[in-house]
Write an enzyme that holds these catalytic residues in place. Structure first.
Site, mmCIF file in Angstrom:
data_model
loop_
_atom_site.group_PDB
_atom_site.id
_atom_site.type_symbol
_atom_site.label_atom_id
_atom_site.label_comp_id
_atom_site.label_asym_id
_atom_site.label_seq_id
_atom_site.Cartn_x
_atom_site.Cartn_y
_atom_site.Cartn_z
ATOM 1 N N CYS A 81 101.985 -4.520 -31.619
ATOM 2 C CA CYS A 81 101.452 -3.362 -32.332
ATOM 3 C C CYS A 81 100.571 -3.714 -33.518
ATOM 4 C CB CYS A 81 102.598 -2.478 -32.804
ATOM 5 S SG CYS A 81 103.814 -2.131 -31.522
ATOM 6 N N GLU A 102 109.830 0.823 -43.573
ATOM 7 C CA GLU A 102 108.495 0.853 -44.164
ATOM 8 C C GLU A 102 108.506 1.552 -45.518
ATOM 9 O OE1 GLU A 102 103.868 1.694 -42.885
ATOM 10 O OE2 GLU A 102 105.479 2.551 -41.651
ATOM 11 N N LYS A 126 99.932 8.562 -36.074
ATOM 12 C CA LYS A 126 100.542 8.440 -34.742
ATOM 13 C C LYS A 126 101.146 9.768 -34.308
ATOM 14 C CE LYS A 126 101.719 3.477 -34.746
ATOM 15 N NZ LYS A 126 101.159 3.091 -36.065
ATOM 16 N N HIS A 164 102.472 2.508 -40.678
ATOM 17 C CA HIS A 164 102.763 2.179 -39.276
ATOM 18 C C HIS A 164 103.492 3.361 -38.652
ATOM 19 C CE1 HIS A 164 102.971 -0.400 -35.851
ATOM 20 N NE2 HIS A 164 104.288 -0.347 -35.809
ATOM 21 N N PHE A 182 106.573 -5.629 -33.066
ATOM 22 C CA PHE A 182 107.672 -6.364 -32.466
ATOM 23 C C PHE A 182 107.388 -7.864 -32.590
ATOM 24 C CE2 PHE A 182 109.179 -2.972 -29.175
ATOM 25 C CZ PHE A 182 109.863 -2.320 -30.174
ATOM 26 N N HIS A 190 101.071 6.283 -30.345
ATOM 27 C CA HIS A 190 101.071 4.859 -30.709
ATOM 28 C C HIS A 190 100.269 4.094 -29.666
ATOM 29 C CE1 HIS A 190 102.086 0.985 -32.022
ATOM 30 N NE2 HIS A 190 103.379 1.117 -32.266
#
Length: 402
Positions: A162, A305, A326, A294, A390, A331
């Site tokens: 990502c 976050e 998003k 994010h 990830f 996403h």
């Protein structure tokens, strides 16, 4: 060191097939997430996504090109066309020799993988198209952009899940800032919205079945999207000398690794990337007015976050605006940072802050100004774009108004 500015931007995503339509949708807080439409969607438990609709590839590309262009490459080329056209650059001579392209993607040609696995395993065919490998490879989009625009300098693909787009744009920024290249085409793309792509993500059990609600206490997972965002990063004096329109300045970036867990995010890793970007840009924390988060809509990501932002910014965190687009476009995995950079450009250039839509219930662990549900007008000097992937791969980019 040379300054780096953005002189061109292009996109294709669930909100629009170009930058003006996308920014209008962000201003309106419009949702591009809806019911998925592709073969065997009825066999999925997740049936929603930020799917690009009405994109007629056959009208854009000829038959030979279609045999080489996976959907993620199609999106990339369309976005690159818009970005390069806006920049006004023509890559010839020394400019072509030194300029290049760095793009991000996590999956590459997932649609091509899916179609050909189906052909071999389900339909029992013993042969596939000779161009399957060059069509599905992760560097396909970057290669075709380099050929389309005669970019003969550094050209490659970055794949860090990502964070792929932010890592790619950071490399392009560094190349221009170091003097290696006068201009770079950069960004990212993704198209995992096919049966195999969504089925794989279902296994992680992080997907929402109904909506993406970042930072809302009742959030229940992420929603996938697809598309591309592409930009022209250019050395400031080069752009100024030729009279180019400058959208904004790229002033800093930082990358970090959690080195902890393959899927669970780390507050410390995120915080180090954010504070590193500020240090690289030479800006104080209180100069930042907006962060494009994010913000995936998963319980773990959102609270981690917010905690990282609170740690880095201290009391100023309460005066920051932080939103997740998003919630509108989904996403885009490896392409997400590139589309989200548009919201940062809109913030510093136009003074419009894209909202976090779908926000319904306050969460004490996300107690920041998340710009809920409606866009806001505000003067912003510096904006940050966060990407946390990830594998613990973090990349943060800082933009400033010019």
């Amino acid at each position: 060191m040379p300054r780096v500015v953005i002189t061109g931007a292009g996109t294709v995503n669930a909100l629009g097939h170009d930058v003006p339509d996308t920014l209008e949708a962000m201003r309106e807080g419009r949702c591009g997430i809806g019911a998925l439409d592709f073969q065997d969607v009825d066999r999925l438990s997740i049936k929603i996504g930020g799917q690009v609709r009405g994109f007629e590839a056959e009208g854009r590309y000829n038959r030979q090109q279609m045999s080489l262009y996976d959907r993620f490459t199609q999106f990339t080329l369309a976005a690159a066309k818009e970005a390069v056209a806006q920049s006004g650059l023509t890559f010839t001579g020394e400019l072509a020799a030194k300029s290049g392209v760095v793009l991000g993607t996590a999956g590459g040609g997932v649609s091509t993988w899916d179609a050909n696995y189906r052909s071999v395993y389900e339909e029992g065919k013993n042969r596939v198209h000779p161009f399957v490998v060059p069509k599905l490879m992760n560097n396909a989009a970057a290669s075709h952009v380099s050929m389309e625009y005669n970019l003969k300098g550094p050209s490659f693909t970055v794949s860090t899940a990502c964070a792929s787009s932010n890592h790619a744009m950071a490399q392009a920024f560094q190349m221009v800032r170091s003097g290696m290249a006068p201009a770079m085409v950069t960004g990212g793309s993704e198209s995992m919205l096919c049966f195999g792509g969504v089925k794989a993500w279902e296994g992680l059990r992080v997907m929402s079945k109904d909506a993406c609600r970042p930072f809302s206490a009742n959030r229940n997972g992420m929603v996938q999207g697809e598309g591309a965002g592409v930009f022209v990063f250019e050395e400031y004096e080069h752009a100024r000398t030729r009279g180019a329109e400058i959208l904004c300045e790229v002033v800093g970036f930082a990358m970090s690794s959690d080195a902890a867990d393959i899927v669970m995010p780390s507050k410390n890793g995120a915080a180090r990337a954010i504070s590193g970007a500020l240090a690289d840009a030479g800006i104080a924390a209180d100069q930042v007015g907006y962060i494009n988060a994010h913000g995936t809509g998963t319980a773990a990501n959102d609270k981690t976050e917010c905690a990282a932002v609170a740690d880095v910014f201290g009391p100023h965190a309460d005066r920051l605006m932080i939103s997740s687009t998003k919630s509108m476009h989904g996403h885009l995995i490896g392409g997400t940072g590139a589309v989200e950079l548009l919201a940062c450009i809109m913030a510093v250039r136009d003074g419009v802050i894209a909202p976090t839509i779908g926000y319904e219930e306050p969460d004490p662990e996300c107690a920041l100004d998340v710009v809920p549900n409606e866009a806001r007008e505000a003067s912003v000097e510096v904006a940050l774009s966060n990407a946390f992937a990830f594998g613990g791969m973090n990349a943060v980019i800082a933009l400033r108004a010019v």
